[in-house]
Design a protein around this motif. Structure first.
Motif, short mmCIF file in Angstrom:
data_model
loop_
_atom_site.label_atom_id
_atom_site.label_comp_id
_atom_site.label_asym_id
_atom_site.label_seq_id
_atom_site.Cartn_x
_atom_site.Cartn_y
_atom_site.Cartn_z
N ARG A 1 -5.82 -19.33 -23.13
CA ARG A 1 -4.43 -18.93 -23.34
C ARG A 1 -4.32 -17.45 -23.00
NH1 ARG A 1 -0.74 -21.04 -27.94
NH2 ARG A 1 0.91 -19.47 -28.12
N THR A 2 -4.05 -17.17 -21.76
CA THR A 2 -4.07 -15.82 -21.24
C THR A 2 -2.90 -15.63 -20.31
OG1 THR A 2 -6.49 -15.87 -21.28
CG2 THR A 2 -5.47 -14.17 -19.92
N PHE B 1 -4.15 -19.95 -10.57
CA PHE B 1 -5.35 -19.28 -10.09
C PHE B 1 -6.07 -20.07 -9.00
CE2 PHE B 1 -4.55 -16.68 -13.79
CZ PHE B 1 -4.83 -15.41 -13.29
N THR C 1 -14.32 -8.52 -13.73
CA THR C 1 -15.51 -9.27 -13.33
C THR C 1 -16.02 -8.79 -11.97
OG1 THR C 1 -14.56 -11.16 -14.45
CG2 THR C 1 -16.45 -11.58 -13.04
N PHE D 1 -8.78 -9.50 -15.87
CA PHE D 1 -10.13 -10.01 -16.14
C PHE D 1 -10.88 -10.24 -14.82
CE2 PHE D 1 -8.72 -12.16 -20.35
CZ PHE D 1 -8.70 -10.91 -20.95
N LEU D 2 -10.17 -10.75 -13.82
CA LEU D 2 -10.81 -10.99 -12.54
C LEU D 2 -11.28 -9.69 -11.91
CD1 LEU D 2 -8.49 -13.71 -11.01
CD2 LEU D 2 -10.75 -13.98 -11.99
N GLU E 1 -2.91 -10.57 -17.41
CA GLU E 1 -4.17 -10.26 -18.08
C GLU E 1 -5.32 -10.97 -17.37
OE1 GLU E 1 -4.42 -11.46 -22.18
OE2 GLU E 1 -6.04 -10.05 -22.60
N GLY E 2 -5.06 -12.22 -16.94
CA GLY E 2 -6.07 -12.96 -16.20
C GLY E 2 -6.50 -12.22 -14.95
N ARG F 1 -4.35 -22.73 -14.48
CA ARG F 1 -5.30 -23.28 -13.51
C ARG F 1 -4.63 -23.43 -12.16
NH1 ARG F 1 -8.81 -20.93 -14.52
NH2 ARG F 1 -9.69 -21.76 -12.63
N HIS G 1 -1.11 -9.05 -23.72
CA HIS G 1 -2.18 -9.62 -24.55
C HIS G 1 -1.60 -10.41 -25.73
CE1 HIS G 1 -6.22 -10.17 -25.96
NE2 HIS G 1 -6.05 -9.46 -27.07
#
Ligand SMILES: [Zn+2]
Ligand SMILES: [Zn+2]
Lengths: 327, 465
Positions: A168-169, A79, A181, A177-178, A173-174, A76, A152
Motif C-alpha cells: 500500500r504505497t 509499475f 534501490t 523507492f525505485l 513514493e513507489g 502493479r 506517505h
C-alpha cells in the motif's frame, strides 16, 4: 492488448511465486507458522482458536483491507507499464564505475586478489547494511518532510494491517523507492566491482540474498499484521520486532515518528526515534482530522498531490488543526 | 488391420517426420541451383558462381600474411591490386592435415581488392582519406616497419589492413551494393543475363557475389559453430570436405573473413549469426531460382529484400561483437600494462587495438550512414592507442597518442591518459550493446556489474516499511 494482460499476469504471479518477493507464498507460510506458535504460547490458546484469531474476518475483510487489494492491483498495473522507462541499477552502476575510473584515490581492481569468500561476504554484508540504512533514511524523510508526508500518508491510512499492506504505497513514493534501490545497488555494485573486480558476488540461497531470506523467513510479513510479536528488550535494541513496526502505524500521537527502521533498530537509536514495543492495544491509521483521506481510492491517489503542492507553495488557506501531524 | 501394421504405420510416419525435421524447410546448402536463364543453350547445369569473391577472400588472407612476413611493398601490393603473374596463396597453404585444391590465386580468379574498396570518406583514420586510400596508405606504411608492427605509434598494420579490408571491401560490397542497389527492379534484372554471354541471370549472380563476400562454406549451415570455426582454423578437414574428394575446395568448402568471426561468436552458444546469415542467403537464392528466369515480381523482390535485411543487420552485429570483444581486450591489456611496461604485453595490446580499429572503421562502410553514432565510435577509439612517450611500452610515462598527420605525412601526437582511455573502452562496449544489440559479448568488462545487478534484482516491488 493481450500482451499487456500477459505482462500483468506474469508480474502478479511473480509477486507470490518468486522467493525474491516479500509476498512469496513460502514466506507467508513461515509467517503463518510463527503467528500460530506465538498465539498458542503467549495467549495460551488452542490451535483452533489461534487460527481463528489469525484469520479474523474483521481484519481480513475490512474496508481497509479491501483498499489494500485495490491499491495493490492498481500499483502493479502502473509499475508493469512504467518498468521499461525506469532508471535501473545497471545504469547507475555503469556511470559510477566509469567515474571511479577517473579518480586517483582508489585504483581499479586494488583488492582483486582477495579471496573469493572474503570479497563475497564483504559485499553481501555491506549491501545489507547500506540498503537497510537507506530504507531507514528514506522513511525518515517521508515523515519529516511535509511535502513527502502527504504521499506517505497513503501507507499510514491503513486501519487494519495484513501482509498486503506492505504494497500500500502511493506511486510517487513507489517511484522514490525505485530510485533509492537503483542508487544503493548501483553505488554498491560499482564500488565493489571497482575494488574487487568481476568476481565479487552476492551470497545467495535459492537465488535470494542470504540476509533477505533470513529476514523474510523469520516473519517479515508479520510487521503488517495484528499479531504483535515482541522481542526481548535487548534484542529490540538491535532488530525491530513486528510489534515495533505496528507501533509505527499507531494513531496515538505518543507513537508518531517512531521506529522508521526495517531490519535494524540501531538507526532509530542513533537518531532518537527508537521506541520499544508495548503491550498496549494499538489502533492504526491517520488522525481524526484526516478522515477524508480514505473516502475513496481516488482520493487516496489524488489528495497527496494537492496537499503536497500546497505545502510546497506554502499556500495554506487554513492552518491544519487537531490531531493532524504537524511538522 | 493388425496391430503390427498400425505400429509399422506409426514408425513410418515417425521416420518421415524426423527426416523432414532434419531437412528443415528444405535446403541448407548454397547450391547447386539450376540454370534458369531463358534461351541458354550451353552445357552448364549450375548457375551458382562466385569465384571472383573467393579470389578476393584469398587475396585478403594472403595480404595479411604478406604484411606479417615482410614480403616487400611490391609483393604486398600485388595482393591488394592484383597481378598478371602467378600469385601464390599464402593462406591457406596445403598441409597434410588440411589439404587444399589450389595454390595460386589467379587459378581461381584473376582479380584484385583495391577496385572494390569503399570510396567514401573515412574520418576515423588520420589524413582525411577515402576507404580505399586508407588501405593503400596503411599498406605503404606497413612495409616501412618490421612485420607491419609500428611500436612507436601503436599500429599493427597486418591487423589494421585485414580487419578494415573485410569491412571496407567485403561487407561494403555485399551490403552497400549487391544486397542494396542491385536488388532494385531495373538493376540487374532476373530476365536478363548478368552480363552479355553469362549463363546466370542478373539477380542470381548479384546474390551469389554477396554470398561470396560473406565467406561461408556452401555447406556451412549444416555444420556446428565449432566445425565451422575449426575449418577456418584449418583444423577440421573432414568437416570441410563436403564432397569427400580428399581436398578442401577453396571455392566452396572453406570459411573466410566475417563468416569465420561469426562462427567464433556462435561457439559461445548465445548467438547463431553464422546459421542465420548463411540460411538467409540460401533461402533468398531459392526464391530467385524459383522465378525460373522471369523478372522478379514485387512480392519476390520483397522477400529477398527481407532476407537481405536479415543478412546485413546480423552481419553488422558480427562486426559490432568484434568491436565489443576487442574493446574488452584493449581494456584488459591496459590493466596489465599499467602495472609495468612489458614488451610482450605491449605487442599484444597493439595487435588488439589494430583489430578493434579495423572492425570499428568497417562499421562505417555499409549503405547506412551511422551519423552521430559513427562520430561517437570514432571519438572513443581515437586515431591511435595510448602509448608511452619515453618508450612505447612504458605507458605510465608521458603518455600520448597519434592525433593526425603533418604536411610531410608524419604522424603527430597529443597527450593522452590511460585511465581515460580505459573508460572509453567501457563506454564503447556499452555503446555496442545499446546501439547494435550485441549478445555474445566476449571480454565483457561490465559483466560484473550486470551479474550483480541480476542477483540483487530490482526494487520494483515498491514495498513500504
Ligand atoms: Zn511510516
Ligand atoms: Zn508499514
Amino acid at each position: 492488448m493481450p500482451e499487456i494482460i500477459e505482462l500483468i499476469f506474469s508480474d502478479l504471479s511473480a509477486q507470490f511465486l518468486s522467493p525474491r518477493k516479500r509476498l512469496f507464498v513460502g514466506y507467508l507460510a513461515c509467517a503463518f507458522c510463527i503467528a500460530v506458535l506465538w498465539v498458542c504460547v503467549v495467549n495460551r490458546t488452542s490451535l483452533k482458536t489461534a487460527i481463528a484469531m489469525i484469520f479474523a474476518p474483521a481484519i481480513w475483510l475490512s474496508r481497509s483491507s479491501l483498499f489494500d487489494v485495490i491499491c495493490f492491483l492498481i500499483n502493479r498495473l502502473l509499475f508493469s507499464l512504467l518498468r521499461p522507462v525506469l532508471l535501473t541499477q545497471i545504469t547507475v552502476a555503469t556511470l559510477v564505475y566509469q567515474l571511479l575510473h577517473l579518480q586517483v584515490l582508489m585504483p581499479i581492481g586494488a583488492l582483486e586478489h582477495v579471496n573469493y569468500w572474503i570479497a563475497a561476504a564483504t559485499f553481501t554484508v555491506f549491501y545489507f547494511i547500506f540498503d537497510d540504512f537507506s530504507r531507514f533514511g528514506v522513511h525518515y524523510l517521508m515523515h519529516r518532510v511535509p511535502a513527502l508526508w502527504e504521499f506517505h500518508k497513503f501507507h499510514h491510512s491503513a486501519e487494519t494491517l495484513t501482509p498486503l499492506t506492505v504494497t500500500r504505497t502511493h506511486p510517487i513514493e513507489g517511484l522514490m523507492f525505485l530510485i533509492r534501490t537503483a542508487a544503493v545497488q548501483g553505488l554498491t555494485i560499482a564500488l565493489f566491482v571497482g575494488l574487487f573486480g568481476s568476481k565479487v558476488d552476492l551470497i545467495t540461497i535459492y537465488g535470494v540474498s542470504i540476509f533477505g531470506l533470513i529476514f523474510h523467513s523469520l516473519g517479515s510479513n508479520l510487521r503488517h499484521s495484528h499479531i504483535a510479536i515482541r522481542y526481548p528488550a535487548a534484542l529490540e535494541q538491535i532488530f525491530i520486532s513486528p510489534a515495533q513496526h505496528q507501533l509505527h502505524h499507531s494513531r496515538d500521537p505518543r507513537h508518531y515518528d517512531r521506529n522508521f527502521g526495517v531490519v535494524l533498530s540501531i538507526w532509530d537509536q542513533l537518531l532518537g526515534s527508537f521506541h520499544p514495543s508495548t503491550d498496549e492495544e494499538i489502533s492504526y491509521g491517520l488522525g481524526p482530522a484526516e478522515a477524508g483521506f480514505t473516502k475513496s481510492v481516488w482520493s487516496m491517489y489524488w489528495l497527496p498531490f494537492v496537499a503536497s503542492f500546497r505545502r510546497l507553495t506554502r499556500f495554506r488557506p487554513r492552518p491544519p488543526k487537531g490531531f493532524e501531524r504537524l511538522r | 488391420m493388425s496391430k503390427l501394421t498400425i505400429l509399422a504405420g506409426f514408425v513410418l510416419v515417425g521416420l518421415m517426420s524426423t527426416s523432414a525435421m532434419a531437412d528443415g524447410h528444405g535446403n541448407h546448402v548454397y547450391g547447386p541451383f539450376p540454370v534458369t536463364l531463358k534461351g541458354y543453350s550451353g552445357d552448364k547445369t549450375n548457375s551458382v558462381s562466385y569465384s571472383g569473391q573467393v579470389g578476393r577472400q584469398l587475396l585478403h588472407n594472403s595480404l595479411k600474411k604478406a604484411i606479417g612476413k615482410n614480403a616487400g611493398l611490391d609483393t604486398i601490393n600485388s595482393y591488394f591490386n592484383g597481378s598478371d603473374e602467378e600469385l601464390p596463396i599464402l593462406d591457406p597453404v596445403s598441409s597434410e592435415k588440411f589439404m587444399v585444391d589450389h595454390s595460386n590465386v589467379n587459378d581461381i580468379s584473376k582479380t584484385n581488392l583495391s577496385g572494390k574498396a569503399y570510396k567514401g570518406d573515412i574520418s576515423g583514420w588520420p589524413g582525411g582519406m577515402s576507404g580505399k586510400e586508407v588501405l593503400a596508405s596503411m599498406i605503404a606504411r606497413s612495409s616501412e616497419v618490421d612485420g607491419g608492427y609500428d611500436a612507436t605509434h601503436g599500429y599493427d598494420y597486418a591487423q589494421l589492413v585485414s580487419k578494415f579490408a573485410m569491412g571496407g571491401i567485403f561487407y561494403h560490397q555485399a551490403c552497400d551494393n549487391y544486397l542494396d542497389e542491385k536488388l532494385e527492379a531495373n538493376n540487374k534484372p532476373n530476365n536478363k543475363p548478368y552480363k552479355d554471354g553469362a549463363y546466370y541471370t542478373g539477380k542470381e549472380h548479384s546474390w551469389d557475389e554477396a554470398f561470396g563476400y560473406w565467406g561461408a562454406a556452401a555447406h556451412g549451415a549444416t555444420l556446428s559453430p565449432e566445425q565451422n570455426y575449426n575449418i577456418a582454423k584449418k583444423k577440421d578437414m573432414v568437416s570441410a570436405d563436403a564432397n569427400s574428394d580428399g581436398v578442401v575446395n577453396l571455392k566452396s568448402e572453406m570459411n573466410y573473413a566475417h563468416a569465420y568471426y561469426a562462427s567464433a561468436f556462435d561457439k559461445g552458444g548465445k548467438t547463431k549469426y553464422y546459421k542465420t546469415i548463411t540460411q538467409a542467403f540460401i533461402d533468398g537464392r531459392q526464391v530467385i531460382a524459383d522465378a525460373k528466369g522471369e523478372a522478379l515480381s514485387d512480392a519476390e523482390r520483397n522477400t529477398i529484400m527481407g532476407k537481405a535485411r536479415v543478412i546485413c543487420s546480423n552481419w553488422e552485429k558480427v562486426i559490432a561483437e568484434a568491436v565489443f570483444k576487442y574493446a574488452g581486450s584493449v581494456y584488459g591489456d591496459l590493466e596489465k600494462l599499467k602495472g609495468g611496461g612489458d614488451a610482450k604485453a605491449y605487442r599484444k595490446y597493439v595487435k588488439h587495438w589494430g583489430e578493434l580499429k579495423g572492425f570499428a572503421l568497417s562499421l562505417h562502410t555499409s549503405h547506412q550512414n551511422l551519423g552521430e553514432l559513427g562520430r561517437k565510435i570514432d571519438g572513443l577509439i581515437k586515431f591511435g592507442p595510448v602509448v608511452g612517450g619515453v618508450s612505447p611500452s612504458q605507458i605510465s610515462m608521458n603518455t600520448r597518442r597519434v592525433d593526425g598527420v603533418d604536411e610531410a605525412g608524419n604522424f603527430t601526437f597529443q597527450d593522452a591518459s590511460v585511465d581515460e582511455y580505459m573508460l572509453y573502452m567501457l563506454r564503447l562496449q556499452k555503446l555496442m550493446e545499446d546501439e547494435f544489440g550485441v549478445v555474445a559479448k566476449n571480454n565483457d568488462k561490465l559483466a560484473g556489474i550486470s551479474n550483480l545487478a541480476e542477483k540483487l534484482g530490482s526494487g520494483e516491488s515498491v514495498e513500504n516499511d
